[in-house]
Design an enzyme around this catalytic site. Structure first.
Site, PDB file in Angstrom:
ATOM      1  CE1 TYR A  59      -3.017  -3.066   0.387  1.00 54.68           C
ATOM      2  CE2 TYR A  59      -3.207  -2.634   2.732  1.00 54.68           C
ATOM      3  CZ  TYR A  59      -3.513  -3.396   1.625  1.00 54.68           C
ATOM      4  OH  TYR A  59      -4.342  -4.491   1.774  1.00 54.68           O
ATOM      5  CG  HIS A  75      -0.818  -8.823   0.356  1.00 53.08           C
ATOM      6  ND1 HIS A  75      -0.399  -7.510   0.265  1.00 53.08           N
ATOM      7  CD2 HIS A  75      -2.148  -8.794   0.073  1.00 53.08           C
ATOM      8  CE1 HIS A  75      -1.418  -6.739  -0.046  1.00 53.08           C
ATOM      9  NE2 HIS A  75      -2.486  -7.498  -0.188  1.00 53.08           N
TER      10      HIS A  75
END
Length: 329
Positions: A62, A146
């Site tokens: 992010y 992830h």
């Protein structure tokens, strides 16, 4: 397991109890799609805290670490025992000369690092160490693998998840899991590893529930589910559904627009706004232990918490179940 939070252990139950009903997803403060000033980002995290949120999720992906940096800038001044934080592994960030370029993976930040997939134990340990440095914290509570389906699901199952189990066994994290948009990939991981949590994005929402088989198996395995993407990338985010609403990060197809509008009308009949119902819906499944939602402003963060604290009549859910897939009751 020394220091571990096993699926049947009281430690995991304690941790899950601390998540609360709503969590804060920090992709937005990593400049997802568009940039927001530092002050606005920090105020957004503070607004979530002030509204009672105590679970915060982030990732190196992010904003090339910006999300972790901004989140840590707020949380490192809070009593550490009072909040739960998760981050993710699988992508290492390597410094790179931006040369005036911007990130090309959805975040409005300088391309001053490159993401490199690494599912090795060494890479995962390095990723965790790097994240702790950006956060300014001594530990994170939860570590997710992830997007294993995006890179290499087999490598995720055979290499990365055993590495996470080892970290948990050493007491370096309290809980481990997988974060993915794919219910099928998450199910494969749940079958092969002793996971505490699954972070499932967009596959169990008021709009659609393809994740039901996964959730059923999670109940059997004692694995908690953190539901994210409850608004389906924006389609359920407003009381009235606009023509340009997004679904899965793109323009919503006509059929889904009509379905969302039928749900919105049904909610209005019961005095409930569509986003409020969307936030409440996942928690009706006993596998779901938390709904985590992003915010890009203090107002959004406060509104999300207010919606979660709004009562929803039980009769609405029966009406939703009676709504046919095409949108007609």
């Amino acid at each position: 397991m020394n220091g571990a939070v096993g699926n049947a252990g009281t430690g995991r139950l304690e941790l899950v109890g601390k998540l609360g009903r709503i969590g804060f997803g920090a992709a937005g403060i990593g400049n997802l799609y568009t940039a927001i000033p530092d002050g606005e980002a920090l105020a957004t995290v503070l607004a979530a805290w002030d509204s009672g949120v105590r679970y915060f999720d982030t990732a190196p992906h992010y904003g090339l670490g910006l999300s972790e940096q901004r989140l840590g800038a707020v949380l490192r001044d809070k009593p550490r025992a009072e909040f739960v934080i998760s981050t993710k592994v699988g992508r290492l960030l390597e410094p790179h000369d931006a040369a005036g370029r911007r990130d090309d993976e959805g975040f409005d930040v300088p391309a001053d690092a490159v993401r490199r997939w690494d599912f090795s134990e060494k890479g995962i340990r390095q990723s965790l160490e790097d994240s702790l440095g950006r956060l300014g914290l001594e530990y994170v509570d939860i570590l997710y693998l992830h997007d294993p389906d995006v890179y290499d699901l087999d490598a995720g199952i055979t290499r990365a998840l055993p590495a996470l189990e080892k970290l948990r066994g050493e007491g370096l994290v309290k809980a481990i899991g997988v974060g993915t948009n794919s219910a099928e990939a998450a199910l494969a991981c749940v079958e092969k590893a002793d996971l505490d949590l699954v972070m499932l994005a967009g596959r169990y929402t008021l709009l659609e529930q393809p994740g039901v088989p996964l959730l059923d198996r999670c109940v059997e395995r004692g694995t908690g589910v953190v539901a994210v993407g409850a608004f389906n990338s924006g389609l359920l985010a407003r009381p009235e559904v606009p023509d340009d609403a997004h679904y899965n990060y793109g323009q919503a197809p006509r059929a889904l627009l009509e379905r969302a509008r039928a749900l919105a009308a049904l909610c209005r009949d019961f005095g409930v706004e569509l986003p409020t119902a969307a936030l409440h819906f996942p928690l009706r499944n006993r596998a779901v232990v938390n709904v985590t939602v992003g915010a890009r402003s203090p107002e959004q963060a406060a509104l999300n918490s207010a919606r979660m604290n709004t009562a929803v009549p039980e009769e609405l859910w029966a009406a939703v179940e009676a709504l046919e897939p095409g949108g007609a009751a």
